[in-house]
Every structure is written in C-alpha cells, then in structure tokens.
Write a protein that holds these residues in place. Structure first.
Motif, PDB file in Angstrom:
ATOM      1  N   PRO A  95      -6.702 -12.310   2.395  1.00  0.00           N
ATOM      2  CA  PRO A  95      -5.669 -12.949   1.574  1.00  0.00           C
ATOM      3  C   PRO A  95      -4.534 -13.495   2.424  1.00  0.00           C
ATOM      4  N   ALA A  96      -3.713 -14.358   1.816  1.00  0.00           N
ATOM      5  CA  ALA A  96      -2.749 -15.136   2.562  1.00  0.00           C
ATOM      6  C   ALA A  96      -1.322 -14.815   2.186  1.00  0.00           C
ATOM      7  N   PRO A 116      -3.617 -13.670  -7.956  1.00  0.00           N
ATOM      8  CA  PRO A 116      -2.803 -12.772  -7.122  1.00  0.00           C
ATOM      9  C   PRO A 116      -3.611 -12.044  -6.057  1.00  0.00           C
ATOM     10  N   ASP A 117      -4.923 -11.942  -6.248  1.00  0.00           N
ATOM     11  CA  ASP A 117      -5.761 -11.282  -5.259  1.00  0.00           C
ATOM     12  C   ASP A 117      -5.853 -12.068  -3.956  1.00  0.00           C
ATOM     13  N   LEU A 118      -5.528 -13.368  -4.010  1.00  0.00           N
ATOM     14  CA  LEU A 118      -5.611 -14.213  -2.820  1.00  0.00           C
ATOM     15  C   LEU A 118      -4.304 -14.285  -2.051  1.00  0.00           C
ATOM     16  N   VAL A 119      -3.221 -13.735  -2.629  1.00  0.00           N
ATOM     17  CA  VAL A 119      -1.887 -13.923  -2.053  1.00  0.00           C
ATOM     18  C   VAL A 119      -1.167 -12.582  -1.942  1.00  0.00           C
ATOM     19  N   THR A 120      -0.850 -12.178  -0.720  1.00  0.00           N
ATOM     20  CA  THR A 120      -0.087 -10.942  -0.546  1.00  0.00           C
ATOM     21  C   THR A 120       1.393 -11.167  -0.765  1.00  0.00           C
ATOM     22  N   PRO A 216       0.805  -7.638  -8.049  1.00  0.00           N
ATOM     23  CA  PRO A 216       1.013  -6.982  -6.753  1.00  0.00           C
ATOM     24  C   PRO A 216       1.574  -7.911  -5.685  1.00  0.00           C
ATOM     25  N   THR A 217       1.471  -9.206  -5.875  1.00  0.00           N
ATOM     26  CA  THR A 217       1.990 -10.167  -4.902  1.00  0.00           C
ATOM     27  C   THR A 217       3.507 -10.036  -4.783  1.00  0.00           C
ATOM     28  N   ARG A 218       3.983  -9.938  -3.563  1.00  0.00           N
ATOM     29  CA  ARG A 218       5.430  -9.927  -3.314  1.00  0.00           C
ATOM     30  C   ARG A 218       5.958 -11.360  -3.466  1.00  0.00           C
TER      31      ARG A 218
END
Length: 275
Positions: A95-96, A116-120, A216-218
C-alpha cells in the motif's frame, strides 16, 4: 542536491483511457498526484523523495500523456480515484502513502474513502472542497461564471476570475504573460479540458468526514504557509475541523512543491515521520 534517479515510464490501459505514469527510486511506495497538474509538475519533488521511496507520479486522465477515449468525457473525482487504485495495484509496491495537491488532494481523499486498503496515509494539500464552506452557494455561482467565461473564448478573463475567487493576487501583466499570446498547444489542450470537464467536478465533490474519521488510513490536511486567507486555505481548514485534525503547514503557497522542491520534500518526510 541529489543525484538524478532513473525514471521508468509506462502506460496503463483502463477501459476509457490510457494512463501515463513515472516511477523513480526504491523503498515504500509514495504517490504524488495533482489535478490538473501532471507528472512533470512533481518531477523535482519526486527526485528528492526517490532517495528513500518508490515514487509514482502520473498525468491525470484527460491531460497530456493520459488521453481519454472520449475527450468530451468529464473527469470525475471517483474516476480519478479509480485510476489511482489501478496504478497502485499495477506497480505492485503498495500500500501507498499518497500526497495529493489541489484537485489531486480531492482525488486522494476519494481514494482513501473508496479503497482504504491501498492507502496507509493521505496527505491532502489544499483540497478545494468548496461545499464545506459556509458560502458554498456563492462560490458555486462564481465557479459556474468562470467556466462560462472560458467557454466564450475569453481565456484571460476566465483566469482573472479564477484567481480572484482563489484569493491569489496576480498582476494583470502576469496574466497577460501566462495566458496571452502564443502558448504551448499541449498546455492549452490541458487547460481547455480542465475548464470544460474538470473544475466543477472537482470542486463540487463532497467528502465524507465520518468515513474519513473511521477508516484505518491516516488523513493529514496540509496548507501552504503562504496561503493564509486564500480559497484553499479556507476549504482545508473546514475539512480539518470536520475530521477532527489540526492542519499541517508546508513551505510556500499552493504550489510550494514546485517553487522549492528540496525544502518541501524535507517537510513532507518530517510530517510523515511524525506519529
């Protein structure tokens, strides 16, 4: 000063477009994205950041190296978020962390909401989320007038109104220099697409603050230190308040990453390293 990193270029074919992208460096994936700003606009910052990261940049759909099958198709925020999702999956380094500026910040926020699973982490730098403003109706009317003015062929008049709405002072000689006379055909084509098919689609998008708080993404909201009182300063502060975070200041103004890529990249690293 950093040594120039090798750049890998590619094209990803999606059902309605071909997406041009560039990859530099090695390490955790960091995406730099604009709308309408293209990969070239982020090249200097990408060079700085490629010493520690795999850096992905792209031309957004409808601009420069990313033509649409139908050039009269609108560039919606969700379509651009879908493009980013496919690019992150395609380069297979996620993830990015996604840094988006202006319209690209809106794209990044939509990506966080939909994938959101692709982006931290999303760093949304000056997103023009107009609908959060208390005077959104009046601002919407101004945007419609800007688009209509451009459609009449009054290019300088449209830009004059745009910078007035943005609360960015630009002297008349500078307007003439930037938008009058002979201009690069590619830039003109990009500009025409943006006015006709992207500006309203971007500024009318409404984020979902409860969702952005729950994923969960900040989410980090960035503002240029020199942007005080400008349109995107106002929208960014409204969004930060809505999701319950303090905005983070970055060097420069709305395009600080272009004007001083070294200082801006250092600040971005600092922000990302903070808990």
């Amino acid at each position: 000063m950093t040594a120039s990193s090798a750049v890998t270029t590619g094209t990803l074919v999606v059902p309605d477009a071909r997406l041009y992208y560039e990859v530099r460096g090695a390490g955790p994936l960091l995406v730099l994205v604009g709308a309408p700003m293209n990969a070239a606009s982020f090249a200097a910052a990408a060079e700085q950041l490629a010493t520690t990261n795999t850096v992905l940049t792209t031309d957004p759909r409808g601009h420069f190296g990313s033509p649409l099958n139908d050039p009269d198709q609108d560039s919606t925020v969700l379509a651009r978020a879908g493009d980013l999702a496919q690019l992150i999956t395609h380069v297979d380094a996620g993830p990015a962390v996604v840094f988006g500026s202006s319209g690209g910040a809106v794209t990044a926020l939509a990506l966080a909401q939909t994938s959101p699973d692709l982006v931290t982490t999303v760093v949304a730098h000056e997103p023009p989320v107009r609908e959060l403003l208390p005077d959104a109706v009046a601002q919407r009317t101004l945007a419609d007038d800007i688009v209509a003015t451009y459609a009449t062929g009054d290019v300088i008049g449209a830009w004059r109104k745009f910078f007035a709405q943005a609360a960015i002072p630009l002297p008349e000689p500078m307007l003439e220099q930037l938008f009058g006379g002979d201009r690069d055909p590619g830039q003109v084509t990009s500009e025409r697409f943006w006015f006709a098919h992207e500006l309203r689609q971007t500024t009318s998008w409404v984020p979902d603050p409860p969702l952005l708080r729950s994923i969960p993404t900040r989410v980090i909201i960035g503002i240029g230190a020199e942007s005080a009182g400008q349109f995107c300063d106002r929208t960014s502060r409204e969004l930060a308040a809505a999701i319950g975070v303090d905005p983070v200041l970055f060097p420069g103004d709305h395009t600080g990453f272009v004007n001083d890529a070294v200082t801006f990249a250092a600040r971005l690293r600092e922000v990302l390293d903070q808990p």
